[in-house]
Motif scaffolding. Structure first.
Motif, PDB file in Angstrom:
ATOM      1  N   ASP A 151      72.823  26.268 119.048  1.00  0.00           N
ATOM      2  CA  ASP A 151      71.452  26.770 119.048  1.00  0.00           C
ATOM      3  C   ASP A 151      71.367  28.059 118.245  1.00  0.00           C
ATOM      4  OD1 ASP A 151      70.573  24.699 120.684  1.00  0.00           O
ATOM      5  OD2 ASP A 151      71.189  25.777 122.506  1.00  0.00           O
ATOM      6  N   ILE A 152      70.275  28.211 117.521  1.00  0.00           N
ATOM      7  CA  ILE A 152      70.004  29.422 116.767  1.00  0.00           C
ATOM      8  C   ILE A 152      68.926  30.203 117.507  1.00  0.00           C
ATOM      9  CG2 ILE A 152      69.166  30.374 114.596  1.00  0.00           C
ATOM     10  CD1 ILE A 152      71.926  29.120 114.393  1.00  0.00           C
ATOM     11  N   GLU A 153      69.228  31.461 117.850  1.00  0.00           N
ATOM     12  CA  GLU A 153      68.256  32.289 118.560  1.00  0.00           C
ATOM     13  C   GLU A 153      67.194  32.810 117.607  1.00  0.00           C
ATOM     14  OE1 GLU A 153      70.034  34.539 122.369  1.00  0.00           O
ATOM     15  OE2 GLU A 153      70.789  35.287 120.463  1.00  0.00           O
ATOM     16  N   ARG A 154      66.051  33.161 118.177  1.00  0.00           N
ATOM     17  CA  ARG A 154      64.994  33.846 117.432  1.00  0.00           C
ATOM     18  C   ARG A 154      64.535  35.025 118.287  1.00  0.00           C
ATOM     19  NH1 ARG A 154      62.415  32.561 113.150  1.00  0.00           N
ATOM     20  NH2 ARG A 154      60.442  33.371 113.957  1.00  0.00           N
ATOM     21  N   ILE A 155      65.160  36.164 118.047  1.00  0.00           N
ATOM     22  CA  ILE A 155      64.816  37.368 118.798  1.00  0.00           C
ATOM     23  C   ILE A 155      64.641  38.514 117.816  1.00  0.00           C
ATOM     24  CG2 ILE A 155      66.035  36.636 120.881  1.00  0.00           C
ATOM     25  CD1 ILE A 155      68.323  38.484 120.072  1.00  0.00           C
ATOM     26  N   SER A 156      64.000  39.574 118.283  1.00  0.00           N
ATOM     27  CA  SER A 156      63.820  40.753 117.459  1.00  0.00           C
ATOM     28  C   SER A 156      65.097  41.597 117.523  1.00  0.00           C
ATOM     29  CB  SER A 156      62.624  41.568 117.963  1.00  0.00           C
ATOM     30  OG  SER A 156      62.479  42.755 117.216  1.00  0.00           O
ATOM     31  N   PHE A 157      65.588  42.031 116.368  1.00  0.00           N
ATOM     32  CA  PHE A 157      66.796  42.850 116.347  1.00  0.00           C
ATOM     33  C   PHE A 157      66.781  43.765 115.131  1.00  0.00           C
ATOM     34  CE2 PHE A 157      67.908  39.307 113.674  1.00  0.00           C
ATOM     35  CZ  PHE A 157      68.767  39.821 112.708  1.00  0.00           C
ATOM     36  N   ASP A 158      67.635  44.788 115.199  1.00  0.00           N
ATOM     37  CA  ASP A 158      67.768  45.781 114.136  1.00  0.00           C
ATOM     38  C   ASP A 158      68.770  45.246 113.109  1.00  0.00           C
ATOM     39  OD1 ASP A 158      68.410  47.969 112.526  1.00  0.00           O
ATOM     40  OD2 ASP A 158      68.050  49.397 114.149  1.00  0.00           O
ATOM     41  N   LEU A 159      68.258  44.789 111.979  1.00  0.00           N
ATOM     42  CA  LEU A 159      69.112  44.169 110.967  1.00  0.00           C
ATOM     43  C   LEU A 159      70.091  45.178 110.377  1.00  0.00           C
ATOM     44  CD1 LEU A 159      69.894  41.786 109.197  1.00  0.00           C
ATOM     45  CD2 LEU A 159      68.020  42.382 107.657  1.00  0.00           C
ATOM     46  N   VAL A 160      69.618  46.391 110.094  1.00  0.00           N
ATOM     47  CA  VAL A 160      70.500  47.401 109.506  1.00  0.00           C
ATOM     48  C   VAL A 160      71.627  47.742 110.463  1.00  0.00           C
ATOM     49  CG1 VAL A 160      70.619  49.775 108.666  1.00  0.00           C
ATOM     50  CG2 VAL A 160      68.681  48.328 108.043  1.00  0.00           C
ATOM     51  N   ASP A 161      71.320  47.847 111.749  1.00  0.00           N
ATOM     52  CA  ASP A 161      72.359  48.172 112.727  1.00  0.00           C
ATOM     53  C   ASP A 161      73.401  47.063 112.804  1.00  0.00           C
ATOM     54  OD1 ASP A 161      73.338  49.886 115.019  1.00  0.00           O
ATOM     55  OD2 ASP A 161      73.001  47.985 116.062  1.00  0.00           O
ATOM     56  N   VAL A 162      72.963  45.797 112.741  1.00  0.00           N
ATOM     57  CA  VAL A 162      73.903  44.680 112.771  1.00  0.00           C
ATOM     58  C   VAL A 162      74.842  44.750 111.570  1.00  0.00           C
ATOM     59  CG1 VAL A 162      74.087  42.174 112.513  1.00  0.00           C
ATOM     60  CG2 VAL A 162      72.475  43.128 114.145  1.00  0.00           C
ATOM     61  N   ILE A 163      74.285  45.053 110.398  1.00  0.00           N
ATOM     62  CA  ILE A 163      75.111  45.118 109.192  1.00  0.00           C
ATOM     63  C   ILE A 163      76.119  46.255 109.305  1.00  0.00           C
ATOM     64  CG2 ILE A 163      75.060  45.523 106.701  1.00  0.00           C
ATOM     65  CD1 ILE A 163      72.174  44.315 106.788  1.00  0.00           C
ATOM     66  N   GLU A 164      75.644  47.439 109.702  1.00  0.00           N
ATOM     67  CA  GLU A 164      76.521  48.610 109.737  1.00  0.00           C
ATOM     68  C   GLU A 164      77.538  48.532 110.866  1.00  0.00           C
ATOM     69  OE1 GLU A 164      73.730  52.010 107.655  1.00  0.00           O
ATOM     70  OE2 GLU A 164      73.611  51.764 109.833  1.00  0.00           O
ATOM     71  N   SER A 165      77.146  47.984 112.030  1.00  0.00           N
ATOM     72  CA  SER A 165      78.114  47.853 113.124  1.00  0.00           C
ATOM     73  C   SER A 165      79.191  46.833 112.773  1.00  0.00           C
ATOM     74  CB  SER A 165      77.393  47.460 114.420  1.00  0.00           C
ATOM     75  OG  SER A 165      76.768  46.191 114.297  1.00  0.00           O
ATOM     76  N   THR A 166      78.819  45.804 112.030  1.00  0.00           N
ATOM     77  CA  THR A 166      79.822  44.840 111.562  1.00  0.00           C
ATOM     78  C   THR A 166      80.802  45.510 110.611  1.00  0.00           C
ATOM     79  OG1 THR A 166      78.190  43.053 111.751  1.00  0.00           O
ATOM     80  CG2 THR A 166      80.163  42.604 110.447  1.00  0.00           C
ATOM     81  N   ALA A 167      80.276  46.359 109.731  1.00  0.00           N
ATOM     82  CA  ALA A 167      81.149  47.086 108.808  1.00  0.00           C
ATOM     83  C   ALA A 167      82.101  48.004 109.574  1.00  0.00           C
ATOM     84  CB  ALA A 167      80.305  47.886 107.821  1.00  0.00           C
ATOM     85  N   ASP A 168      81.621  48.601 110.671  1.00  0.00           N
ATOM     86  CA  ASP A 168      82.488  49.468 111.483  1.00  0.00           C
ATOM     87  C   ASP A 168      83.677  48.694 112.034  1.00  0.00           C
ATOM     88  OD1 ASP A 168      80.875  51.628 111.019  1.00  0.00           O
ATOM     89  OD2 ASP A 168      79.800  51.511 112.927  1.00  0.00           O
ATOM     90  N   LEU A 169      83.434  47.424 112.417  1.00  0.00           N
ATOM     91  CA  LEU A 169      84.525  46.610 112.939  1.00  0.00           C
ATOM     92  C   LEU A 169      85.576  46.304 111.870  1.00  0.00           C
ATOM     93  CD1 LEU A 169      82.488  44.024 115.071  1.00  0.00           C
ATOM     94  CD2 LEU A 169      83.849  45.931 115.931  1.00  0.00           C
ATOM     95  N   LEU A 170      85.120  46.200 110.628  1.00  0.00           N
ATOM     96  CA  LEU A 170      86.025  45.793 109.549  1.00  0.00           C
ATOM     97  C   LEU A 170      86.694  46.965 108.855  1.00  0.00           C
ATOM     98  CD1 LEU A 170      83.628  43.113 108.060  1.00  0.00           C
ATOM     99  CD2 LEU A 170      85.816  42.628 109.130  1.00  0.00           C
TER     100      LEU A 170
END
Length: 982
Positions: free
Chosen positions: A377-396
């Motif tokens: 299933d693909i969710e459809r919720i409101s989220f902070d796109l920039v935060d997702v990108i930057e937090s992913t970069a923090d993990l890597l």
């Protein structure tokens, strides 16, 4: 003289017509039939014999008076032929004048006196004859009648010829129709209203008539068995009643005695009035098709069973793997929060990395399986796109740092602040692609680039965002690119040996993009690197990013950044409103130098960003030079670096040069944090941990005693049969400050539930005696029987990771679902949400004195055989082996004898499932405490029972007492040493 008729003589073809006219006129004038015949015959002969001399000639018949008598006069102008014609008329006329007068020839005239009539009738008769003949002569009527008769005869001949031709064609067509009908591989039959066969084809005869005889005129019952005949007759009757077409499947016996499945179509046949006169039927043998359908049904059932088996296998695999991973990941997380030496912290890091790698493989397999089954299933919720990108970069970032790679994030500030979509799948795509980029890049760097492709966001319009992961790695050939997104495939088989991986990651990425209405591809040059990109549509849920404070009067100096890093930071600052920004790569770079960079500013900078990443020459000397510059000395400084690159020496150097360290930001830097640091330097914002990404020290709580928790209905009841999970849950709940009771299965948990008051139940799925679902059903039934309306919150705690698991929990009456391995933050959030009134009962633990782990254990412990007992197995949970660990091992040893007896009894009584459950439990608990050889023995017994090999399992069980004694001989003296406190 009265002209009665003029008969043209065109030629011999008029003989019959001329004769008929002369005969008719003569009879009408009263001549006898003989005399009229003589006239007609004579003239016929004349015309026949002298036709060649006639040209535009005509016979004129006139009524003339010769004296007192009436005569019929024949007048013919035939020239020289008149004499011969006259001779032929002498015998039938009274007078004949050949018209020969010397040298001139005139018309030939012959006359015959009319037959005498009664004087009284004579005048009237002549008047009538005159009227008739002058109007239209009988000759003309007779000739016309003869012509019509001839036309009729000709038409009759044409008609007969046409009928013969059409009959022949019809016969030929009928033969062709019969040939076609008889060649058709279907049975065709017509029956009259009485049910008698009127027509059948060869297939009907071949299928249903044993002797091949004709059945036309016979009834249905003469051909089929009674049961089949009755059904067919009922269908015929329905056709006659309703006049509607009917289709049906019928099993009918063929002439060879075998039953066949036929598709029968019956239909009415109507006459020109629309009345039903016959019933037609077409029967098709569908036996082979039905057999194929049955094969397909069987194949589908087998496929469904295979899919079910696959799902069950995946659930079991997930459970079996995630259960020990739960211990590994959770305990390493807890261990990391304690005081550790550098070596020990390196070990916990290795544990986490290994567990992450294993979890990635598991998640790839599960995700691929869910995608293949169409259940992702693909969710459809409101989220902070920039935060997702930057937090992913923090993990890597740590992975890039380990390989000394540049790692940069370049985000378009025009992106909307929030979007509608699935943040977890976006993170999964970025992690997969960027992890590959880091894995396959040895030199250079990796970069995230995120841009809008169709204009500015806002206004509720859908936007398309392009994500690019750029690397300077090994690159790809065209052939490798063609195989890149296929399942279980890597671009080069050698990469799996060198870099590992399942070969599912990019296939999953492609499927995820397709599920989110996007696309994915790669641009690459072998040896130069690759650009993996994907584009996804989003619905904006906010305005574009803007700083919280006005930065338009700020001046910023950047020192020590590479070209691309500087470009990104300058754009970030410019998009935030900063008007002036100077850039110097290093204090020793020829261009631009720090002085040149300061020259681009109208005044001293308000803030200096210094990059201390190794390789860019930001050293003590360069920092000292910065401090000597009046425009820089004393200014607030923000250091940017990878996690492990900021040394205490660098910070000390800043202090010595009188440059205030405002904050340290980890690379790659976040857009909002850059803006926030400028606002802090301007005095328009305060520094906070969230703004700069600092993590506070974890808080450890002390739980209330269990009786107090029972009294406030704030205790947690845990139903868990696996010892490892019990240890993990016990440690987690203790650190979070919750009181709890632990039961080994659902039955024990139900007994505790009846005795005490609890605020929450955490239960596993798979437990002996009573599983989690049965326990939930029993509790919900007990609640329904009471009248107070209270319900106990129940949260499932399991390693099952299939998509239907959560819904299965909710359907069973549970309130939530937590998946193993347990995530501390998620675990705490669920407990706080389900048991909020327990939070007031816990207290924050006061930190105790630091203890050197190497001094914690007493010396002189007996030597051990690690193949029998390895205490290092317990270090994840207890740290260095101590009295607590010894007590735990002795407790385990005390449980062995009754459990071994239980296993032996189950084997002797052939209770496979009970024996398997006990062996499984002993294997897990033995592994947890470090009883390696004993655990391996239990694992072998479990494998034998899983294979239904009871005899071999019993043989293996015969050595359990020896293994038990061996373990006891090692464990008891070793643990006694710690319990005595030596």
């Amino acid at each position: 003289m009265i002209n009665l008729a003029t008969i043209p003589i065109p030629g011999p073809e008029s003989f019959a017509e001329i004769r008929g006219k002369i005969f008719s006129v003569s009879r009408n004038l009263g001549y006898s039939e003989v005399e009229a015949g003589r006239f007609a015959t004579a003239w016929s002969l004349i015309i026949r014999d002298h036709a060649g001399n006639f040209k535009d000639a005509a016979i004129a018949l006139e009524l003339s008076a010769v004296g007192a008598e009436e005569h019929l006069v024949f007048r013919l102008d035939a020239g020289e032929a008149n004499a011969a014609c006259a001779r032929q008329l002498i015998h039938c006329c009274d007078t004949v004048d050949a018209g020969n007068h010397g040298d001139a020839f005139g018309p030939m005239v012959a006359s015959k006196k009319l037959p005498p009539l009664h004087p009284a009738l004579n005048d009237a008769f002549l008047d009538v004859q005159r009227d008739i003949l002058t109007a239209k002569s009988i000759f003309e009527l007779t000739a016309e009648l003869a012509r019509k008769n001839q036309e009729l005869e000709d038409h009759q001949e044409d008609l007969e010829r046409t009928i013969a031709e059409r009959t022949a064609k019809l016969s030929e067509s009928e033969m062709r129709f019969k040939g076609v009908v008889n060649q058709l591989p279907v049975s065709i039959a017509l029956k009259d209203r009485a049910g008698r066969y009127e027509l059948i084809n060869d297939s009907f005869r071949k299928w249903f008539v044993a002797d091949g005889s004709d059945v036309v005129g016979k009834q249905t019952s003469d051909v089929y068995p009674k049961e089949v005949a009755d059904h067919l007759v009922a269908l015929d009757r329905k056709i006659l009643e309703t006049g509607e077409l009917i289709e049906d499947e019928v099993i009918e016996p063929f002439a060879d005695g075998e039953d066949h499945t036929l598709l029968i179509t019956k239909f009415p046949i109507r006459d020109e009035k629309g009345d039903i006169v016959s019933v037609g039927s077409v029967e098709t043998d569908i036996s082979e098709r039905k057999a194929m359908e049955m094969e397909l049904v069987t194949a589908r059932e087998e496929a469904e069973q295979a899919a079910k088996t696959k799902a069950e296998f995946l659930a079991t695999m997930s459970h079996e793997i995630r259960t020990p991973m739960n211990g590994v990941m959770s305990m390493s997380e807890i261990l990391d929060q304690t005081k550790l030496t550098a070596d020990q912290r390196g070990m916990t890091k290795t544990i986490r990395q290994s567990a992450d790698a294993l979890l990635t493989v598991i998640n790839d397999i599960l995700d691929f399986s869910k995608i293949e089954a169409g259940k992702l299933d693909i969710e459809r919720i409101s989220f902070d796109l920039v935060d997702v990108i930057e937090s992913t970069a923090d993990l890597l970032a740590p992975r890039a740092e380990e390989k000394s790679l540049d790692f940069l994030v370049d985000i378009d500030p025009k992106l909307p602040n929030k979007v509608i979509g699935d943040p977890n799948r976006i993170r999964q795509l970025l992690l997969n692609l960027a992890s590959n980029a880091i894995k396959f890049t040895e030199e250079g760097g990796v970069e995230f680039r995120v841009r809008l492709t169709d204009g500015a966001a806002g206004g509720g319009q859908s936007v398309t965002v392009r994500f690019e992961i750029v690397d300077t790695g090994i690159g790809l050939t065209e052939e490798q690119r063609g195989k890149l997104f296929q399942a279980f495939t890597q671009a080069d088989t050698s990469t799996s040996r060198k870099f590992g991986g399942t070969g599912l990651g990019l296939s999953i990425c492609k499927r995820l993009c397709e599920l989110m209405d996007g696309e994915i591809d790669v641009d690459s040059v072998p040896g130069e690197g690759s650009v993996f990109w994907f584009e996804l549509p989003f619905e904006p849920d906010g305005e574009p990013l803007v700083p919280e404070h006005d930065l338009s009067d700020a001046r910023v100096l950047l020192v020590g950044y590479g070209r691309r890093e500087a470009e990104v930071l300058v754009r970030y600052l410019g998009d935030g409103g900063v008007a002036e920004c100077g850039t110097a790569l290093t204090a020793f770079s020829p261009a631009p130098s720090i002085e040149e960079a300061l020259g681009n500013l109208s005044a001293a900078p308000d803030l200096v960003f210094i990059n201390v990443k190794p390789g860019l020459h930001v050293s003590r000397s360069s920092i000292a030079q910065l401090g000597e510059i009046d425009a820089v000395g004393g200014r607030p400084v923000v250091l940017t670096a990878f996690h492990g690159a900021v040394s205490s020496l660098t910070v000390g150097d800043l202090k010595r040069e009188h440059m205030a360290l405002q904050a340290t930001l980890t690379c790659p830097v976040r857009l909002r944090r850059v803006w926030h640091m400028v606002a802090v330097a301007l005095g328009r914002a305060e520094i906070n941990d969230d703004a700069i990404g600092q993590e506070s020290e974890p808080v450890v709580y002390v739980a209330p005693d269990i009786d107090t928790a029972h009294a406030h209905e704030a205790a947690i009841l845990v139903a868990e049969d696996n010892e490892t999970n019990q240890i993990v849950i016990r440690r987690l709940l203790s650190r979070l400050g919750f009181a709890f009771d632990i039961a080994n299965n659902g039955a024990e948990a139900l007994v505790l539930y009846d005795k005490h008051s609890y605020g929450l139940l955490l239960t596993d799925f798979h437990m002996p005696e009573m599983d989690g679902f049965e326990l939930t059903a029993a509790i919900r039934a007990a609640e329904a029987a009471r009248s107070d309306g209270k319900t106990l919150p129940i949260v499932a705690l399991t390693a099952d990771a299939l998509p239907q698991t959560e819904q299965q929990c909710l359907d069973a009456g549970m309130n939530g679902y937590l998946r193993k391995p347990i995530e501390m933050a998620r675990f705490e959030a669920v407990l706080e949400a389900q048991l909020p009134h327990a939070l007031a009962l816990r207290k924050i633990e006061e930190p105790g004195p630091e203890i050197d782990p190497e001094e914690a254990a007493p010396s002189g412990a007996p030597a051990l055989d690690p193949e029998v007992f390895d205490p290092a197995q317990l270090e994840d949970a207890f740290g260095p082996f101590d009295a607590s660990a010894a007590e735990f091992v002795m407790d385990f040893l005390g449980t062995l004898e009754p459990r071994v007896a239980e296993l032996t009894d189950a084997l002797e009584q052939s209770r496979h499932k009970d024996a398997r459950d006990v062996a499984h439990a002993l294997k897990g608990s033995g592994s947890s405490v470090g009883a390696k050889r004993f655990a391996d023995l239990m694992g072998d017994i479990q494998d034998m029972l899983d294979a239904d090999d009871l005899a071999t399992a019993a043989e293996f069980a015969s050595v359990i007492p020896d293994a038990h004694d061996e373990l006891r001989a090692q464990v008891e003296p070793f643990c006694a040493h710690f319990l005595r406190g030596n």
